[in-house]
Each structure stands twice: as C-alpha cells, then as structure tokens.
Write an enzyme that holds these catalytic residues in place. Sequence first.
Site, PDB file in Angstrom:
ATOM      1  N   HIS A   1      -8.494   0.968  -3.948  1.00  0.00           N
ATOM      2  CA  HIS A   1      -9.419   0.780  -2.826  1.00  0.00           C
ATOM      3  C   HIS A   1     -10.114   2.107  -2.548  1.00  0.00           C
ATOM      4  O   HIS A   1      -9.511   3.031  -2.016  1.00  0.00           O
ATOM      5  CB  HIS A   1      -8.574   0.293  -1.625  1.00  0.00           C
ATOM      6  CG  HIS A   1      -9.335   0.093  -0.352  1.00  0.00           C
ATOM      7  ND1 HIS A   1      -8.715  -0.117   0.854  1.00  0.00           N
ATOM      8  CD2 HIS A   1     -10.667   0.057  -0.095  1.00  0.00           C
ATOM      9  CE1 HIS A   1      -9.627  -0.261   1.801  1.00  0.00           C
ATOM     10  NE2 HIS A   1     -10.820  -0.156   1.252  1.00  0.00           N
TER      11      HIS A   1
ATOM     12  N   MET B   1     -12.315   4.319  -0.545  1.00  0.00           N
ATOM     13  CA  MET B   1     -12.969   4.546   0.747  1.00  0.00           C
ATOM     14  C   MET B   1     -13.707   5.871   0.634  1.00  0.00           C
ATOM     15  O   MET B   1     -13.342   6.885   1.237  1.00  0.00           O
ATOM     16  CB  MET B   1     -11.910   4.570   1.861  1.00  0.00           C
ATOM     17  CG  MET B   1     -11.387   3.184   2.177  1.00  0.00           C
ATOM     18  SD  MET B   1      -9.828   3.217   3.060  1.00  0.00           S
ATOM     19  CE  MET B   1      -8.701   3.314   1.700  1.00  0.00           C
TER      20      MET B   1
ATOM     21  N   PHE C   1      -6.712   4.981   8.053  1.00  0.00           N
ATOM     22  CA  PHE C   1      -5.332   5.280   8.426  1.00  0.00           C
ATOM     23  C   PHE C   1      -4.444   4.055   8.274  1.00  0.00           C
ATOM     24  O   PHE C   1      -4.912   2.929   8.482  1.00  0.00           O
ATOM     25  CB  PHE C   1      -5.266   5.749   9.891  1.00  0.00           C
ATOM     26  CG  PHE C   1      -6.151   6.931  10.169  1.00  0.00           C
ATOM     27  CD1 PHE C   1      -5.706   8.231   9.934  1.00  0.00           C
ATOM     28  CD2 PHE C   1      -7.448   6.745  10.615  1.00  0.00           C
ATOM     29  CE1 PHE C   1      -6.545   9.314  10.158  1.00  0.00           C
ATOM     30  CE2 PHE C   1      -8.295   7.824  10.847  1.00  0.00           C
ATOM     31  CZ  PHE C   1      -7.840   9.113  10.618  1.00  0.00           C
ATOM     32  N   GLY C   2      -3.201   4.307   7.942  1.00  0.00           N
ATOM     33  CA  GLY C   2      -2.210   3.235   7.939  1.00  0.00           C
ATOM     34  C   GLY C   2      -1.673   3.054   9.349  1.00  0.00           C
ATOM     35  O   GLY C   2      -1.949   3.871  10.242  1.00  0.00           O
TER      36      GLY C   2
ATOM     37  N   SER D   1       0.848  -1.194   0.000  1.00  0.00           N
ATOM     38  CA  SER D   1       0.000   0.000   0.000  1.00  0.00           C
ATOM     39  C   SER D   1       0.883   1.243   0.000  1.00  0.00           C
ATOM     40  O   SER D   1       1.629   1.496   0.949  1.00  0.00           O
ATOM     41  CB  SER D   1      -0.899  -0.006   1.238  1.00  0.00           C
ATOM     42  OG  SER D   1      -1.446   1.288   1.397  1.00  0.00           O
TER      43      SER D   1
ATOM     44  N   HIS E   1      -1.271  -1.334  -4.273  1.00  0.00           N
ATOM     45  CA  HIS E   1      -2.529  -1.048  -3.588  1.00  0.00           C
ATOM     46  C   HIS E   1      -2.618   0.465  -3.371  1.00  0.00           C
ATOM     47  O   HIS E   1      -1.736   1.075  -2.768  1.00  0.00           O
ATOM     48  CB  HIS E   1      -2.579  -1.790  -2.250  1.00  0.00           C
ATOM     49  CG  HIS E   1      -3.881  -1.655  -1.529  1.00  0.00           C
ATOM     50  ND1 HIS E   1      -4.991  -2.410  -1.847  1.00  0.00           N
ATOM     51  CD2 HIS E   1      -4.264  -0.836  -0.516  1.00  0.00           C
ATOM     52  CE1 HIS E   1      -5.995  -2.071  -1.054  1.00  0.00           C
ATOM     53  NE2 HIS E   1      -5.580  -1.100  -0.237  1.00  0.00           N
TER      54      HIS E   1
ATOM     55  N   ASP F   1      -4.890   3.651  -1.977  1.00  0.00           N
ATOM     56  CA  ASP F   1      -5.979   3.964  -1.045  1.00  0.00           C
ATOM     57  C   ASP F   1      -6.534   5.358  -1.292  1.00  0.00           C
ATOM     58  O   ASP F   1      -5.851   6.356  -1.067  1.00  0.00           O
ATOM     59  CB  ASP F   1      -5.463   3.868   0.386  1.00  0.00           C
ATOM     60  CG  ASP F   1      -5.180   2.438   0.791  1.00  0.00           C
ATOM     61  OD1 ASP F   1      -6.135   1.632   0.782  1.00  0.00           O
ATOM     62  OD2 ASP F   1      -4.013   2.121   1.091  1.00  0.00           O
TER      63      ASP F   1
ATOM     64  N   MET G   1      -9.232   8.110  -0.148  1.00  0.00           N
ATOM     65  CA  MET G   1     -10.068   8.475   1.009  1.00  0.00           C
ATOM     66  C   MET G   1     -10.640   9.869   0.807  1.00  0.00           C
ATOM     67  O   MET G   1      -9.927  10.771   0.363  1.00  0.00           O
ATOM     68  CB  MET G   1      -9.217   8.484   2.277  1.00  0.00           C
ATOM     69  CG  MET G   1      -8.520   7.176   2.556  1.00  0.00           C
ATOM     70  SD  MET G   1      -7.488   7.315   4.016  1.00  0.00           S
ATOM     71  CE  MET G   1      -6.723   5.708   4.047  1.00  0.00           C
TER      72      MET G   1
ATOM     73  N   ASP H   1      -6.559  -6.363   4.477  1.00  0.00           N
ATOM     74  CA  ASP H   1      -5.959  -5.028   4.455  1.00  0.00           C
ATOM     75  C   ASP H   1      -6.019  -4.395   5.844  1.00  0.00           C
ATOM     76  O   ASP H   1      -7.104  -4.189   6.378  1.00  0.00           O
ATOM     77  CB  ASP H   1      -6.749  -4.174   3.440  1.00  0.00           C
ATOM     78  CG  ASP H   1      -6.165  -2.794   3.237  1.00  0.00           C
ATOM     79  OD1 ASP H   1      -5.073  -2.513   3.759  1.00  0.00           O
ATOM     80  OD2 ASP H   1      -6.822  -1.990   2.537  1.00  0.00           O
TER      81      ASP H   1
ATOM     82  N   MET I   1     -11.411  -5.779   5.686  1.00  0.00           N
ATOM     83  CA  MET I   1     -10.686  -4.749   6.442  1.00  0.00           C
ATOM     84  C   MET I   1     -10.355  -5.318   7.814  1.00  0.00           C
ATOM     85  O   MET I   1     -11.251  -5.674   8.575  1.00  0.00           O
ATOM     86  CB  MET I   1     -11.553  -3.499   6.622  1.00  0.00           C
ATOM     87  CG  MET I   1     -11.677  -2.571   5.434  1.00  0.00           C
ATOM     88  SD  MET I   1     -10.165  -1.942   4.668  1.00  0.00           S
ATOM     89  CE  MET I   1      -9.152  -1.403   6.034  1.00  0.00           C
TER      90      MET I   1
ATOM     91  N   SER J   1       2.608  -0.182   6.214  1.00  0.00           N
ATOM     92  CA  SER J   1       3.717   0.104   7.140  1.00  0.00           C
ATOM     93  C   SER J   1       4.747  -1.012   7.186  1.00  0.00           C
ATOM     94  O   SER J   1       5.948  -0.734   7.236  1.00  0.00           O
ATOM     95  CB  SER J   1       3.183   0.307   8.550  1.00  0.00           C
ATOM     96  OG  SER J   1       2.080   1.148   8.523  1.00  0.00           O
TER      97      SER J   1
END
Length: 225
Positions: free
Chosen positions: A67, A69, A144-145, A9, A34, A36, A38, A176, A138, A199
Amino acid sequence: MKKHLVAPSLLAADFTQLGKAISLVNESEADWFHCDVMDGRFVPNISYGMFIIEAIKREAKKPLDVHLMIVEPERYVDAFRKAGADIITVHYEACPHLHRVVGQIKESGARAGVALNPHTPIHLLEDLIEDIDLVLIMSVNPGFGGQKFIYQSIPKIRKLKELISMRNAKTLIEVDGGVGLQNAQKLLEAGVDVLVAGSSVFKAEDPKQAIAKLKNLGHEVAKFV
Ligand code: DX5
Ligand code: ZN
C-alpha cells in the site's frame, strides 16, 4: 459463498522482532502480508521503503500487498515490484494520471490496486473500475495505525460493491483502518473481500488466534447459502 481474505498489516508489529512477525503470519490463516509505505508527504508519517519490503519478501510465504501512501508513486512502481510486491496499491489522490499508473503496475507483473481516502467518492472510479484488480477503501485517514474506524465507510463499500456488480468486474474490495472483530462481520456483509488488520492482530494477546477469528467469520452464513 467465496471466502474473504485477511491481510495483517505489519505496521503494528514490533520491528525489533520483524522476523517473528513474518513467521507468525506465515503459520497463520492469513492470506496476504499488508505492507504500508509512507513518505512523509502524501501522509504526515514515514514508515519504510523497498529495502524492508525486499527483506520481508525473503521470509514471506504469502503474497505481499503493498500500500503506497506516497506522492508520485509512478516513480517507484518498478522498484517495489522488483523488491517483491505482488499487489501494488496507489492512492487516487496521488495520481493525476491514474489510468497510466494502473497500466504501469500491470505491466510490471503486479496486480493493480487503487486506494480512496475517506473523503474521496466511489463515483470517481466509474471510468476505470474494470481495469482495477482491487479497490482499497480507507476507513481511517491514512498515515497511522490504531485509529478509530470511520462508519461512513460501510455505505461507501456497499456503493462500490454495486458498481462492481453492475459492471460485472472482477475487482476485489479491501478495507483498511480500524478493522477488528467489532466491525468485520458488517464489513463482509457490505461486500468486503479483503480485511486489513494491524492493531487488532498484532496488539492482541494471541495474534494467530485474532487472525483465525477474522478469517472464520461468515462461516455460519456460508453454510446456509
Ligand atoms: C494506515 C495504514 C493501515 C494501518 C492499519 O494508514 O494504511 O494499513 O496499518 O492499522 P490499524 O488496523 O491499526 O488501523
Ligand atoms: Zn494500509
């Protein structure tokens, strides 16, 4: 035994060095990027949109797993496809007309994914599972990561695997949130096909090696099956 996929990610990458992060993933054993997205409404955080996806696509040599969100994802499916998304995942919780959105994603030429928040049960997908290319579980609350993995995700993955096998569907299972070497083997044993890792890859001293370690899990099991 089929080999699982690894999707780093980019959210955890250093965005002043985005090009370097993309090259690293290109040269690694990773399978997908990946990405993300948001919107500050479906989740409390805002990340990036199609402008960045389009830039990633120009450098990426592997598929983009996008992804979303966001609320009302149907408004943006075509734009994300145009920007270069190969897989588009929308949230169950954001789609009152999920069947229609899944159809829209497929019509755009992308593969269709559906994500479930930690509190959303598997059985809600019973009537749609054969139409979905990928279910994203999820294992943290999205937004948040770097959050702590929620352990109830493991029995949930087993349940999903059961449903997919029972229906003889081709749906992939992606997990994820909080994924790393400490839990990846267990997740694979529960039935995961795609490991997303932010991370644990980009905050590692050697991200390429972190990807290789995630990718090469399960080899010993495979040898004896
Ligand atoms: C969280 C995102 C994840 C996130 C994972 O809402 O969907 O993809 O980047 O990050 P880690 O692996 O750090 O939990
Ligand atoms: Zn994600």
